[in-house]
Design a protein around this motif. Sequence first.
Motif, PDB file in Angstrom:
ATOM      1  N   PRO A   1       7.337   6.393   0.086  1.00  0.00           N
ATOM      2  CA  PRO A   1       8.605   6.261  -0.657  1.00  0.00           C
ATOM      3  C   PRO A   1       9.601   7.372  -0.392  1.00  0.00           C
ATOM      4  CG  PRO A   1       6.854   6.976  -2.114  1.00  0.00           C
ATOM      5  CD  PRO A   1       6.190   6.636  -0.801  1.00  0.00           C
ATOM      6  N   GLY A   2       9.142   8.548  -0.036  1.00  0.00           N
ATOM      7  CA  GLY A   2      10.056   9.647   0.182  1.00  0.00           C
ATOM      8  C   GLY A   2      10.602  10.194  -1.122  1.00  0.00           C
ATOM      9  N   PRO A   3      11.517  11.160  -1.049  1.00  0.00           N
ATOM     10  CA  PRO A   3      12.060  11.777  -2.269  1.00  0.00           C
ATOM     11  C   PRO A   3      12.937  10.799  -3.037  1.00  0.00           C
ATOM     12  CG  PRO A   3      13.279  12.531  -0.358  1.00  0.00           C
ATOM     13  CD  PRO A   3      12.121  11.734   0.179  1.00  0.00           C
ATOM     14  N   VAL A   4      13.060  11.046  -4.338  1.00  0.00           N
ATOM     15  CA  VAL A   4      13.876  10.194  -5.186  1.00  0.00           C
ATOM     16  C   VAL A   4      15.242  10.825  -5.405  1.00  0.00           C
ATOM     17  CG1 VAL A   4      13.023  11.227  -7.341  1.00  0.00           C
ATOM     18  CG2 VAL A   4      13.965   8.916  -7.362  1.00  0.00           C
ATOM     19  N   VAL A   5      16.279  10.001  -5.342  1.00  0.00           N
ATOM     20  CA  VAL A   5      17.635  10.465  -5.600  1.00  0.00           C
ATOM     21  C   VAL A   5      17.806  10.711  -7.092  1.00  0.00           C
ATOM     22  CG1 VAL A   5      20.054   9.748  -5.628  1.00  0.00           C
ATOM     23  CG2 VAL A   5      18.642   9.338  -3.594  1.00  0.00           C
TER      24      VAL A   5
ATOM     25  N   ALA B   1      14.439  -2.957  -3.059  1.00  0.00           N
ATOM     26  CA  ALA B   1      13.655  -2.676  -4.270  1.00  0.00           C
ATOM     27  C   ALA B   1      13.399  -1.187  -4.423  1.00  0.00           C
ATOM     28  CB  ALA B   1      12.338  -3.442  -4.218  1.00  0.00           C
ATOM     29  N   LEU B   2      13.162  -0.494  -3.289  1.00  0.00           N
ATOM     30  CA  LEU B   2      12.924   0.954  -3.343  1.00  0.00           C
ATOM     31  C   LEU B   2      14.202   1.705  -3.687  1.00  0.00           C
ATOM     32  CD1 LEU B   2      10.648   1.216  -0.183  1.00  0.00           C
ATOM     33  CD2 LEU B   2       9.918   1.482  -2.555  1.00  0.00           C
ATOM     34  N   GLU B   3      15.326   1.288  -3.091  1.00  0.00           N
ATOM     35  CA  GLU B   3      16.594   1.966  -3.368  1.00  0.00           C
ATOM     36  C   GLU B   3      17.033   1.759  -4.812  1.00  0.00           C
ATOM     37  OE1 GLU B   3      19.333   0.554  -0.468  1.00  0.00           O
ATOM     38  OE2 GLU B   3      18.485   1.755   1.177  1.00  0.00           O
ATOM     39  N   ALA B   4      16.673   0.608  -5.398  1.00  0.00           N
ATOM     40  CA  ALA B   4      17.046   0.366  -6.791  1.00  0.00           C
ATOM     41  C   ALA B   4      16.451   1.416  -7.720  1.00  0.00           C
ATOM     42  CB  ALA B   4      16.577  -1.026  -7.224  1.00  0.00           C
ATOM     43  N   LEU B   5      15.350   2.028  -7.305  1.00  0.00           N
ATOM     44  CA  LEU B   5      14.724   3.075  -8.111  1.00  0.00           C
ATOM     45  C   LEU B   5      14.917   4.456  -7.493  1.00  0.00           C
ATOM     46  CD1 LEU B   5      11.423   1.325  -9.259  1.00  0.00           C
ATOM     47  CD2 LEU B   5      13.567   1.582 -10.487  1.00  0.00           C
ATOM     48  N   GLY B   6      15.917   4.579  -6.598  1.00  0.00           N
ATOM     49  CA  GLY B   6      16.319   5.899  -6.111  1.00  0.00           C
ATOM     50  C   GLY B   6      15.630   6.385  -4.856  1.00  0.00           C
ATOM     51  N   HIS B   7      14.884   5.560  -4.171  1.00  0.00           N
ATOM     52  CA  HIS B   7      14.184   5.984  -2.941  1.00  0.00           C
ATOM     53  C   HIS B   7      14.941   5.447  -1.735  1.00  0.00           C
ATOM     54  CE1 HIS B   7      10.590   7.613  -4.975  1.00  0.00           C
ATOM     55  NE2 HIS B   7      10.840   6.672  -5.882  1.00  0.00           N
TER      56      HIS B   7
ATOM     57  N   GLN C   1       0.831  -1.199   0.000  1.00  0.00           N
ATOM     58  CA  GLN C   1       0.000   0.000   0.000  1.00  0.00           C
ATOM     59  C   GLN C   1       0.865   1.248   0.000  1.00  0.00           C
ATOM     60  OE1 GLN C   1      -3.546  -1.949   2.834  1.00  0.00           O
ATOM     61  NE2 GLN C   1      -2.118  -0.462   3.672  1.00  0.00           N
ATOM     62  N   GLY C   2       0.341   2.332  -0.550  1.00  0.00           N
ATOM     63  CA  GLY C   2       1.020   3.616  -0.505  1.00  0.00           C
ATOM     64  C   GLY C   2       1.843   3.952  -1.732  1.00  0.00           C
ATOM     65  N   ILE C   3       2.120   2.981  -2.575  1.00  0.00           N
ATOM     66  CA  ILE C   3       2.859   3.228  -3.813  1.00  0.00           C
ATOM     67  C   ILE C   3       2.134   2.542  -4.961  1.00  0.00           C
ATOM     68  CG2 ILE C   3       5.127   3.526  -2.736  1.00  0.00           C
ATOM     69  CD1 ILE C   3       5.716   0.603  -3.409  1.00  0.00           C
ATOM     70  N   GLU C   4       2.457   2.948  -6.178  1.00  0.00           N
ATOM     71  CA  GLU C   4       1.823   2.364  -7.350  1.00  0.00           C
ATOM     72  C   GLU C   4       2.774   2.440  -8.537  1.00  0.00           C
ATOM     73  OE1 GLU C   4      -0.588   6.477  -8.541  1.00  0.00           O
ATOM     74  OE2 GLU C   4      -1.700   4.725  -7.812  1.00  0.00           O
ATOM     75  N   GLY C   5       2.305   1.945  -9.691  1.00  0.00           N
ATOM     76  CA  GLY C   5       3.092   2.016 -10.920  1.00  0.00           C
ATOM     77  C   GLY C   5       4.339   1.170 -10.864  1.00  0.00           C
TER      78      GLY C   5
ATOM     79  N   LEU D   1       7.127   1.515  -9.311  1.00  0.00           N
ATOM     80  CA  LEU D   1       7.709   1.334  -7.986  1.00  0.00           C
ATOM     81  C   LEU D   1       7.040   0.163  -7.265  1.00  0.00           C
ATOM     82  CD1 LEU D   1       9.860   2.532  -6.156  1.00  0.00           C
ATOM     83  CD2 LEU D   1       8.106   4.032  -5.174  1.00  0.00           C
ATOM     84  N   ALA D   2       5.718   0.118  -7.302  1.00  0.00           N
ATOM     85  CA  ALA D   2       4.990  -0.990  -6.667  1.00  0.00           C
ATOM     86  C   ALA D   2       5.302  -2.311  -7.365  1.00  0.00           C
ATOM     87  CB  ALA D   2       3.489  -0.713  -6.695  1.00  0.00           C
ATOM     88  N   ALA D   3       5.378  -2.279  -8.685  1.00  0.00           N
ATOM     89  CA  ALA D   3       5.673  -3.506  -9.436  1.00  0.00           C
ATOM     90  C   ALA D   3       7.054  -4.041  -9.081  1.00  0.00           C
ATOM     91  CB  ALA D   3       5.566  -3.231 -10.932  1.00  0.00           C
ATOM     92  N   ASN D   4       8.014  -3.133  -8.878  1.00  0.00           N
ATOM     93  CA  ASN D   4       9.369  -3.577  -8.535  1.00  0.00           C
ATOM     94  C   ASN D   4       9.401  -4.209  -7.142  1.00  0.00           C
ATOM     95  OD1 ASN D   4      12.147  -3.701  -9.443  1.00  0.00           O
ATOM     96  ND2 ASN D   4      12.614  -2.223  -7.819  1.00  0.00           N
ATOM     97  N   VAL D   5       8.675  -3.630  -6.210  1.00  0.00           N
ATOM     98  CA  VAL D   5       8.609  -4.204  -4.863  1.00  0.00           C
ATOM     99  C   VAL D   5       7.977  -5.590  -4.909  1.00  0.00           C
ATOM    100  CG1 VAL D   5       7.549  -3.978  -2.582  1.00  0.00           C
ATOM    101  CG2 VAL D   5       8.608  -1.990  -3.684  1.00  0.00           C
ATOM    102  N   GLN D   6       6.863  -5.719  -5.606  1.00  0.00           N
ATOM    103  CA  GLN D   6       6.195  -7.014  -5.705  1.00  0.00           C
ATOM    104  C   GLN D   6       7.097  -8.049  -6.366  1.00  0.00           C
ATOM    105  OE1 GLN D   6       3.598  -7.954  -4.285  1.00  0.00           O
ATOM    106  NE2 GLN D   6       1.947  -6.445  -4.262  1.00  0.00           N
ATOM    107  N   ALA D   7       7.838  -7.632  -7.400  1.00  0.00           N
ATOM    108  CA  ALA D   7       8.734  -8.561  -8.092  1.00  0.00           C
ATOM    109  C   ALA D   7       9.823  -9.073  -7.155  1.00  0.00           C
ATOM    110  CB  ALA D   7       9.352  -7.884  -9.305  1.00  0.00           C
ATOM    111  N   HIS D   8      10.375  -8.186  -6.322  1.00  0.00           N
ATOM    112  CA  HIS D   8      11.411  -8.608  -5.378  1.00  0.00           C
ATOM    113  C   HIS D   8      10.841  -9.535  -4.306  1.00  0.00           C
ATOM    114  CE1 HIS D   8      13.989  -5.586  -7.195  1.00  0.00           C
ATOM    115  NE2 HIS D   8      14.979  -5.938  -6.390  1.00  0.00           N
ATOM    116  N   LEU D   9       9.626  -9.225  -3.821  1.00  0.00           N
ATOM    117  CA  LEU D   9       9.026 -10.038  -2.770  1.00  0.00           C
ATOM    118  C   LEU D   9       8.585 -11.409  -3.259  1.00  0.00           C
ATOM    119  CD1 LEU D   9       6.866  -7.335  -0.927  1.00  0.00           C
ATOM    120  CD2 LEU D   9       8.950  -8.443  -0.071  1.00  0.00           C
TER     121      LEU D   9
END
Length: 542
Positions: A112-116, A82-88, A40-44, A46-54
């Motif tokens: 997610p916070g700000p993106v690097v 997974a979040l850091e891989a996309l800069g969070h 919850q709290g993220i989508e697109g 970013l969410a797909a990358n988290v689900q893929a890792h889990l």
Amino acid sequence: MDRAFLFRGARHCLHLLIASLLLGVSALAMAADAAAPRVQGIEGPLAANVQAHLSGLTLDCAATPVEAQTYLTRARNTTRNALEALGHYQAKIDSRLTRSENCWQLVLTIEPGPVVKLARVDLGLTGQGKNDPALQAVLPKSELKPGAPLDQGVYEQLKTRLEQRARERGYFDARFTAHRIRVDPAAQSAEVELVLDTGPRYAFGATDIVQTALKPGLARRFLTYKTNDPYDQAKLQSTQQALLASGYFSNVLVQPQVKERANGQVPIRITATPRPPREILFGAGYSTDTGPRGRAEFHNHRATASGHRYGIQLQASELALQAGANYEIPLENPLKDWLRYAVGYQDQVTDTSHSRTWEVGVHRTRLLDSGWLADAARAEVGAASEAVGSSVDFSQGTLALRGVYPLITGVMFGRINLGATDVSSITRLPATLRFFAGGDQSVRGYGYQSLGPKDANGNVIGGKYLATASLEFDHHLVGDFDWAVFYDIGNAFDTLPATFYRGAGLGVRWRSPIGPIRFDLAHPIDEPDGGVRLHISMGAFL
């Protein structure tokens, strides 16, 4: 023994069996994996990358609380990666692992916070291939640019593409002298450094061709490279395609022996499986010009180890019977240059003539390179003399041009046919050597061979010259069907100036399992009362 005792014993065994089955089913249910984590709290992406890792983590429904806690810790760490891989790098992760009646459920709530973002990107090439255009072209296509969000997946993809392209170009010793990502989460910035040292570029070494179909010298003439040429995988692919297109082989395997490279060269091994040499084909067709027709062919694709091949053809329709044979010999470039000996016989009956023709000829066929998408040109010259047994002296030449061009969202086809004959009287020539116009493959809207010079009774007898042209635009309609619009013009004639007849109309093309079938409704423009003529034919636009 007491029957009652036997019955009770059997019933006891049955109860035990049922209980065992129920326990087994229960054990299977308890062994099932927990439901997929809820994010919850993220989508697109970013969410797909988290689900893929889990998806690589599993928790058994029967897991103990200690095992569940271990899973929870791993899930949190995996989510953060997974979040850091996309800069969070400053994400907040709230995780809850609860137990329902039958299983565990993980819920992740993420801020997610700000993106690097990338502050500096240093991509480079060193070594012999630093100025290779094929390698240089990879770098500007990358999404790694200052100001862009950090995406470690893009970084890894660029590394993979560079390594792959280097191998394709023969830089088999290539290695990265710098490959790092520096991240400053507090400053929300990152730096990327990626430098590939290509090392030397290898050349093609000796080529070993393993095959039994052809003489070794002929097989080697299909190679599209030479020993000591700079290594290029594209040339190996074109060699493989050339050997397959030759018709001599059913399978071709091209293997660079990279592990055996030495002295700046890579040896090549080609294994080619011979194609069965003999083939018998049968075909059928229909057109409004000739009615139904049938065809039978026999081919020997490999008559000799020198690549010679021959074929025999027989075709019959309501109007004509044709038979022919040919013998082909490959020349210096066996893919593009052939010498062809041919003999043929044709017996044709039309509304105005009946002719029998024998033909013996020698043809030199050479395919020319072209920059167009698709085009073809065919020129033929023929002659006969009474001095060598002909019933008439004559010479004749023909030229056929074809073109296929993309236009808007469809395809434009073009066709031009020209012919000229030098003969004292056209009536001395067999009808099969005279020129006629009109029909499915000529000027649509007019009958088959209905255009040309006429005799005193108004019968079309054919002419010395021919000039026809066609334009057709095809566009997809639905499924296997296309619609078409076309315009044709031309005639057969004896003198200039000549009258040229025009036809235009609409058509439907069906890509049937047995080949293209064409339905055309054409109007003869120069005959206002001519109505509309239906043309049906099989085959592509010729």
